[in-house]
Write an enzyme that holds these catalytic residues in place. Structure first.
Site, PDB file in Angstrom:
ATOM      1  N   SER A 225       0.614  -1.057   0.022  1.00  0.00           N
ATOM      2  CA  SER A 225      -0.219  -0.051  -0.142  1.00  0.00           C
ATOM      3  C   SER A 225       0.791   1.245   0.158  1.00  0.00           C
ATOM      4  O   SER A 225       0.359   2.557  -0.814  1.00  0.00           O
ATOM      5  CB  SER A 225      -0.924   0.333   1.432  1.00  0.00           C
ATOM      6  OG  SER A 225      -2.405  -0.845   1.043  1.00  0.00           O
ATOM      7  N   HIS A 290       0.209   3.618   4.699  1.00  0.00           N
ATOM      8  CA  HIS A 290      -0.572   3.701   3.802  1.00  0.00           C
ATOM      9  C   HIS A 290      -0.120   5.541   3.907  1.00  0.00           C
ATOM     10  O   HIS A 290      -0.338   6.274   2.617  1.00  0.00           O
ATOM     11  CB  HIS A 290      -2.017   4.339   4.040  1.00  0.00           C
ATOM     12  CG  HIS A 290      -2.483   2.276   4.333  1.00  0.00           C
ATOM     13  ND1 HIS A 290      -2.070   1.237   5.254  1.00  0.00           N
ATOM     14  CD2 HIS A 290      -3.128   1.517   3.154  1.00  0.00           C
ATOM     15  CE1 HIS A 290      -2.655   0.159   4.623  1.00  0.00           C
ATOM     16  NE2 HIS A 290      -3.007   0.800   3.658  1.00  0.00           N
TER      17      HIS A 290
END
Length: 351
Positions: A225, A290
């Site tokens: 991610s 993230h």
């Protein structure tokens, strides 16, 4: 005497620029400029300086650019339509789109994103067979024993800050990441090349694991991610900053779909982080990777993906963001060496 064909606009512009450069020393002798004027002239010249790749494309161009837009050209083959579509999806200026359309040869192909994706799928399938579990693999007691996962107790093993991208929490985690990096990463690599896209992707991956080691010190981290969010956030930021020039169809809808997918994946990561762990006292993987990827995307990524033309302002921003990224990496390294001991932090046992 036969008539000679008139040179193309790019060749004429380059010839005019060379002629002006030859006349500049004489002009300086006739009219001495103040010191501050020298800096202004240098800034103006550098601001109009193009990158080597774009300048080479202009000098080697043998087709006079048509005055009509690419969208108006008829009789294109399927591959030509695909190249045109990629140009409109990623580049904000018509001249950039035309030069890319004329010069793209698919050699080399977008191998970086495809290779990374195939490796991630292969490792996931291997782990699924080994664990006998494909959904929410991260809840399996033996999941963290893999030597690719980043674990806070094993942070001295430097390869884990990068190899964790080959381990995903489950098929739902892998699926969203693969879809985003193929739909966004492959077209970006077709335009900007494997070196630039690989730089943004790897920088996002490393920033993701380091962000976890600084902000969520007791948690492991898995998944790609960080790299995926770096590419997607850079692409979305580029669209927003060049909204009027981006002529891609349904750009508002595309942005909404990308944001929804990113939000769903981020929400899943937050829920999993605070869900009761299957291997206490170690928590489930962190979601901070993230955010590290997004930070890289809207800084380094925006400069890399802006357009073909690199002005002085872009070069200055590039070095500013590279310096910021380097400072963060050095800070995170020293943090990992000293902070855990100074804070007397109780870490989960090794897997």
């Amino acid at each position: 005497m036969g008539e000679h064909p008139s040179p193309g606009p790019a060749v004429a512009a380059c010839a005019e620029a060379e002629r002006i450069e030859e006349l500049e020393p004489e002009a300086e002798e006739q009219l001495p400029a103040a010191p501050e004027d020298h800096w202004k002239v240098l800034f103006d010249q550098m601001s109009n300086k193009r990158s080597n790749s774009f300048r080479q494309a202009i000098l080697q161009g043998n087709r006079r650019l048509s005055s009509k837009a690419l969208l108006e050209e008829k009789g294109l083959s399927l591959s030509q339509r695909l190249i045109r579509h990629v140009a409109y999806e990623t580049l904000p200026r018509e001249i950039d789109r035309k030069w890319y359309y004329d010069s793209y040869t698919c050699c080399p192909p977008p191998w970086f994103m495809i290779t990374v994706t195939l490796l991630e799928v292969a490792f996931f399938l291997y782990n699924g067979v080994s664990l006998g579990q494909f959904v929410l693999q991260v809840t399996h007691p033996r999941y963290l024993k893999n030597s690719l996962v980043y674990h806070p107790q094993l942070r001295a093993q430097a390869w884990r800050y990068l190899t964790y991208i080959f381990m995903h929490a489950g098929i739902e985690h892998l699926g969203l990441n693969v879809v985003l990096q193929l739909l966004v990463g492959v077209p970006l690599e077709m335009v900007h090349g494997a070196t630039r896209i690989g730089l943004v992707y790897v920088a996002g991956v490393v920033a993701g694991s380091l962000a976890v080691s600084v902000a969520d010190m007791t948690a492991p981290v898995v998944g790609s991610s960080g790299g995926v969010y770096a590419l997607v956030s850079a692409h979305l930021a580029n669209i927003v900053m060049n909204w009027s020039g981006m002529k891609c169809q349904f750009k508002l809808l595309r942005m909404a779909v990308a944001l929804i997918c990113m939000s769903m994946e981020f929400g899943r990561a937050v829920w999993l982080r605070f869900h009761p762990s299957a291997y206490p006292p170690c928590p489930h993987p962190s979601f901070m990777a993230h955010l590290g990827g997004v930070a890289v995307g809207i800084t380094l990524g925006v400069v890399v993906l802006r357009n073909y033309e690199q002005r002085l302002q872009d070069q200055s921003l590039w070095w500013i963001f590279v310096t910021m990224y380097t400072v963060f990496v050095l800070f995170a390294v020293f943090w990992n060496i000293f902070a855990y001991t100074l804070l007397d932090l109780k870490l989960p046992p090794p897997p």
